[in-house]
Motif scaffolding. Structure first.
Motif, PDB file in Angstrom:
ATOM      1  N   ALA A 186      44.839 -61.151  34.142  1.00 23.77           N
ATOM      2  CA  ALA A 186      44.352 -60.938  32.782  1.00 23.77           C
ATOM      3  C   ALA A 186      44.949 -61.958  31.824  1.00 23.77           C
ATOM      4  O   ALA A 186      44.247 -62.499  30.952  1.00 23.77           O
ATOM      5  N   GLU A 187      46.234 -62.262  31.972  1.00 27.86           N
ATOM      6  CA  GLU A 187      46.858 -63.276  31.130  1.00 27.86           C
ATOM      7  C   GLU A 187      46.190 -64.624  31.335  1.00 27.86           C
ATOM      8  O   GLU A 187      45.937 -65.376  30.381  1.00 27.86           O
ATOM      9  N   SER A 192      41.972 -54.955  28.360  1.00 27.82           N
ATOM     10  CA  SER A 192      42.690 -55.895  27.494  1.00 27.82           C
ATOM     11  C   SER A 192      41.910 -57.178  27.244  1.00 27.82           C
ATOM     12  O   SER A 192      42.261 -57.960  26.359  1.00 27.82           O
ATOM     13  N   LEU A 193      40.847 -57.400  28.013  1.00 26.35           N
ATOM     14  CA  LEU A 193      40.058 -58.631  27.885  1.00 26.35           C
ATOM     15  C   LEU A 193      38.851 -58.464  26.972  1.00 26.35           C
ATOM     16  O   LEU A 193      38.119 -59.432  26.723  1.00 26.35           O
ATOM     17  N   LEU A 195      43.126 -65.146  32.404  1.00 29.50           N
ATOM     18  CA  LEU A 195      41.755 -65.114  31.889  1.00 29.50           C
ATOM     19  C   LEU A 195      41.725 -65.237  30.367  1.00 29.50           C
ATOM     20  O   LEU A 195      40.798 -65.844  29.805  1.00 29.50           O
ATOM     21  N   LEU A 196      42.703 -64.677  29.682  1.00 30.70           N
ATOM     22  CA  LEU A 196      42.776 -64.844  28.233  1.00 30.70           C
ATOM     23  C   LEU A 196      42.996 -66.311  27.874  1.00 30.70           C
ATOM     24  O   LEU A 196      42.378 -66.838  26.939  1.00 30.70           O
ATOM     25  N   GLU A 234      37.925 -60.951  24.148  1.00 27.57           N
ATOM     26  CA  GLU A 234      37.662 -62.337  24.523  1.00 27.57           C
ATOM     27  C   GLU A 234      36.530 -62.494  25.536  1.00 27.57           C
ATOM     28  O   GLU A 234      35.966 -63.563  25.669  1.00 27.57           O
ATOM     29  N   TRP A 235      36.227 -61.399  26.270  1.00 28.98           N
ATOM     30  CA  TRP A 235      35.207 -61.488  27.320  1.00 28.98           C
ATOM     31  C   TRP A 235      34.268 -60.284  27.245  1.00 28.98           C
ATOM     32  O   TRP A 235      34.723 -59.158  27.074  1.00 28.98           O
ATOM     33  N   ARG A 255      32.906 -64.709  22.482  1.00 29.11           N
ATOM     34  CA  ARG A 255      33.322 -64.091  23.745  1.00 29.11           C
ATOM     35  C   ARG A 255      32.651 -64.786  24.924  1.00 29.11           C
ATOM     36  O   ARG A 255      31.479 -65.151  24.873  1.00 29.11           O
TER      37      ARG A 255
END
Length: 937
Positions: free
Chosen positions: A911-912, A802-803, A914-915, A806-807, A746
């Protein structure tokens, strides 16, 4: 002392003088006391051994040693140096000096070593942990004799029970230790060999650990007598078992003797730092798992008559709360140890004694305002001769790492007159104990393994048993097999999909289940795996799916299945462990054999070409990296299955380096980054690489057996206590790899609040002086009651949730007014933002830079760091203007950032992006050759 200089942070590790003093005690003197202090920092209370060893490896080289008359100190230093060396060199050294170390242990009472306050037994414990970690999953570990191996199930249970208490900082209850002593050794007392018993020694030491913590001196004397009894059993073995009484064998023992000795002696002879007036606390911390976690450990264990009682604990007074974010917690002056002038070190053992977990300390506050952080690299700007400014009169703090321990240095000319407090990070990890499957023995062992892994990594998990308890922003680990729903779907299509959909309830609450739930859609579904392999180009045996004899006849008539494809293996697409397998030798027999198979199993059949192989390979990997592998050698090359139940033996000498690129590519291509895969190298084939039979996100881990068991069928070794003990350790090490992979992959996402996730526009307009647009704004805009009036920007909460996978999300905002922390925390929680407790506040926007710098430079795992911020100022004006100071600093320091415009940016689209950036930055991340330093005026 001008400014907070980097050398000041490492001063403890440069005072290495090894000359004997004129005093009768060769270990006396300030220099040796500094050495002793450093060794205690390394040793601690014995917990988190893997973290300490890893940090020791990553730390700067130690100065060379010199001869000294301080024997115990010299032995400790030698062991410390050896812990840093590579395995082969360390084994040679341990073999070479082992006799000398054993002589030191044998020549004097153990209590004398304890009274000298040298952490010798703690370093032996770390050496034991190091050997266990290297050899438990190793295929090339030399066959070595273990001193006093575990010989009964009772030994295994007691050893695991004691070890589990030590891992969690708990004391084993006295009654269970006494009962074990009564049955530990069945030999007659008259037998000389009965005087040499590691089981008895551990029983005595576990009992002593309870008595050593009492205040009554008579009771503490009883603890010393028990240590002497344990010592007698250990030392008698030198004469009775000389062939196994050497340092390597003593370190390879499965009994936690050295850890117990260190723990007991730490209570009987507590060490106190004398380098400064303030004394350090006893090294054995009292922090333990929360009651809920302790209860979970009991729940997931298999019930049985051997179950032992669990010790109680008190809830730490300032740890993160379960049902709401933590607030600021006052820090007593006792946690600050004066180092030099106005510089103080935060005494982390004293923190933990106060019930404050040092690992989760987020931020320091002075008189209710955030204390300014100084980045480790920027501290160079303030050193004399570096062209920087002297800030001796400005309060601030800096952080560094010393042997895996956080070292916080506070500079404050008036620390005694200031009120200090701190914020604490909430749980970042959790454990999901799914109720319908947790009682399955395999699931129970894996859940216990996760608990062990969390303890080794210094993590306190948020343990839940239903999705409604899930907290947004937390990474929840889980283990669910075909016993989901009580096993009603075992062997039927859709069990993996049902588990994946069930775990989706955690995701819907903003939590992140790990490993990925979507990989479970492939669990026990060979048809879905066949389609995936064909789609992404994974080499696999040629196969067909038929639901009837008519389907087979169609394949034959169309020439899709030919005589050359025989012999075939008929496989159950939804079964495991070779269940439902049958062979078909020829095309002539195919219709009859298939009809019988379909009649018996009532599901579609997977037809697969039977490969000519005498062995296949099981490879277990995490994050695409192999953690274990072995050949399964068939008892007879004609056997259909290579499973251990069929009589195969296991050979752990696999070509790990040769197949590593294939495994990494497989994980990347399939998206299954954690799994156990079965592969083979067809004999007589032109294929240059392996073919894959299947892969599963749920797998077992068979441990490598001792030398004497390697030539017999593995199923026989599975019946031994040694197998169970080694498998439990395998599980724990694998679980630790899974946890580390889930956390370290992450990125670190820092998110501004005002005009990034909150609509602060109306609040600023209300506070503008004389009216908006105006010249400035009233500081009352940051009062708690005003902050509470802000509304979230549309979609911010859902996008950040939603992140989570991954974060790791941390909120970083320029809100320095007293009371702003609690007000901001409440606002984040009330509006459903994930991980509201991960909150950092600064006085001015440019102070965010230090947090971002250290997030990158102090991270040994090189995790990506990114800031999302509107990067504007002048909100009292008709039009906000870009904050050029911040933007220039971010660019100069090469700190990744995303500019959020509250008027035009969309959180869902961000968000998209950042993913996608998380995936890109994981691939390209690398540490700069030298830190970038920006000295500000």
């Amino acid at each position: 002392m001008a400014g907070l200089r980097a050398p000041a942070l490492c001063g403890l590790c440069v005072l290495w003088l090894f000359q004997a003093t004129a005093d009768s005690d060769p270990c006396a003197g300030q220099e040796w006391e500094q050495v002793r202090q450093l060794l205690w920092v390394v040793a601690g209370d014995g917990r988190d051994g893997h973290i300490r060893l890893r940090s020791l490896k990553e730390s700067q080289p130690l100065p060379p040693m010199r001869p000294s008359a301080c024997v115990h100190g010299a032995v400790c230093l030698h062991l410390l140096h050896m812990l840093r060396t590579e395995r082969e060199e360390r084994i040679r050294e341990l073999s070479g000096i082992g006799g000398e170390v054993v002589t030191v242990l044998m020549d004097g009472p153990f209590s004398k070593i304890g009274a000298s306050r040298w952490p010798l037994f703690a370093l032996l414990h770390l050496a034991q942990v190091q050997l266990e970690g290297e050899e438990a999953l190793s295929s090339d570990a030399a066959a070595q004799r273990r001193w006093q191996p575990l010989v009964t199930d009772d030994h295994v249970r007691f050893r695991n029970w004691v070890h589990g208490h030590l891992v969690h900082g708990q004391t084993p209850p006295l009654v269970d230790s006494v009962h074990f002593l009564a049955r530990a050794d069945p030999r007659e007392p008259a037998q000389p060999s009965s005087l040499c018993s590691a089981a008895k020694a551990v029983g005595y030491l576990a009992s002593a650990l309870v008595l050593a913590q009492e205040k009554d001196e008579q009771i503490r004397k009883e603890a010393e007598h028990l240590v002497v009894s344990a010592e007698g059993h250990i030392k008698h073995c030198e004469n009775l078992e000389p062939e196994s009484f050497n340092l390597l064998a003593l370190l390879r023992t499965e009994w936690p003797i050295w850890w117990l000795l260190h723990s007991v002696l730490s209570y009987l002879f507590p060490w106190q730092a004398t380098a400064r007036p303030a004394a350090a606390s006893p090294p054995l911390a009292s922090e333990t798992l929360p009651p809920k976690v302790e209860a979970t450990v009991r729940d997931v264990r298999q019930p049985g008559p051997a179950e032992m009682s669990a010790s109680s604990r008190e809830t730490p007074q300032c740890a993160g709360l379960e049902n709401r974010p933590p607030s600021l917690c006052s820090l007593p002056k006792a946690v600050f140890v004066q180092y030099d002038g106005a510089v103080y070190l935060v005494d982390t053992p004293q923190l933990e004694k106060q019930g404050m977990p040092s690992a989760s300390l987020m931020q320091l506050f002075r008189n209710g305002r955030p204390l300014r952080r100084r980045a480790a690299a920027a501290a160079l700007c303030e050193a004399p001769g570096a062209g920087g400014r002297s800030q001796e009169d400005v309060a601030g703090f800096s952080e560094s790492r010393l042997f895996g321990r956080r070292l916080l240095a506070v500079q404050d000319p008036d620390l005694q007159g200031a009120a200090y407090s701190a914020s604490w990070a909430p749980a970042s990890v959790g454990l999901y104990v799914e109720e319908t499957s947790a009682s399955d023995p395999y699931n129970a062992e894996w859940l216990q393994a996760y608990i062990t892994a969390f303890g080794r990594l210094g993590l306190e998990p948020h343990v839940i048993s239903n999705s409604e308890e899930a907290q947004a922003g937390v990474l929840y680990f889980w283990r669910i097999n075909q016993m989901f729903g009580g096993g009603r779907l075992a062997g039927a299509p859709g069990v993996g999909l049902a588990v994946a959909q069930h775990l989706g309830a955690l995701t819907s609450r903003g939590a992140a289940p790990w490993p990925r739930p979507e990989t479970m859609q492939l669990y026990q579904d060979k048809i879905a795996l066949r389609e995936l392999f064909a789609r992404v180009g994974v080499p696999a045996p040629k196969s067909w799916v038929v639901a009837s004899v008519a389907d087979l006849e169609k394949l034959l008539s169309e020439g899709q299945l030919k005589e050359a494809d025989f012999p075939l293996v008929l496989k159950h697409p939804y079964a495991a462990s070779s269940r439902g397998m049958r062979s078909c030798a020829s095309m002539a027999d195919s219709s009859r054999v298939l009809a019988q198979w379909l009649q018996e199993h009532q599901v579609p059949c997977l037809l697969q070409r039977r490969l000519a192989i005498s062995r296949d390979m099981r490879v277990t990997y995490v994050g695409g990296e192999i953690i274990q592998g072995y050949w399964r050698v068939k008892a007879d090359s004609e056997d259909l299955s290579s499973g251990s139940a069929a009589g195969s033996r296991l050979d752990f000498a696999i070509p790990r380096e040769a197949i590593a690129p294939f495994v990494r590519s497989f994980a990347e291509a399939t998206g299954i980054d954690i799994g156990g895969m079965d592969i083979a190298f067809p004999e007589g084939s032109d294929s240059e690489g392996p073919v894959v039979f299947e892969v599963s996100p749920i797998f077992d881990l068979n441990p490598e057996p001792p030398e004497e068991w390697r030539s017999v069928p593995y199923r026989e070794y599975k019946q031994t206590a040694d197998y169970k003990a080694r498998r439990a350790e395998n599980y724990a090490q694998c679980a630790q790899k899974v946890v580390e992979h889930g956390l370290h992959r992450r990125g670190k996402l820092f998110v501004d609040i005002d005009n990034t996730v909150s609509d602060a526009w109306n609040r600023i307009r209300r506070a503008t002086i004389p009216s908006w647009p105006g010249e400035t704004f009233d500081s009352r805009a940051h009062l708690p009651e005003e902050l509470a009036k802000d509304l979230p920007l549309p979609g911010a909460q859902k996008a950040l949730a939603s992140l989570t996978r991954e974060w790791e999300i941390t909120y970083l905002s320029a809100r320095g007014a007293p009371g702003a922390f609690d007000a901001t925390l409440r606002w984040l929680a009330a509006n459903g933002f994930p991980n509201p407790g991960r909150l950092l506040l600064v006085e001015s926007a440019v102070d965010k830079i230090a947090w971002l710098q250290d997030a990158s430079s102090l991270d040994p795992h090189r995790r990506p760091v990114l800031l999302v911020d509107d990067l504007t100022r002048g909100h009292h004006l008709a039009q906000a203007v870009p904050d050029e100071t911040m933007r220039s600093a971010l660019q100069a320091l090469r700190l990744e950032h995303e500019v959020f415009d509250p008027q035009t940016s969309d959180w869902a689209k961000l968000a998209e992006r950042l993913l996608a950036r998380a995936a890109e930055m994981r691939v390209t991340r690398s540490r700069p050759a030298a830190p970038v330093v920006l000295c500000r005026d």
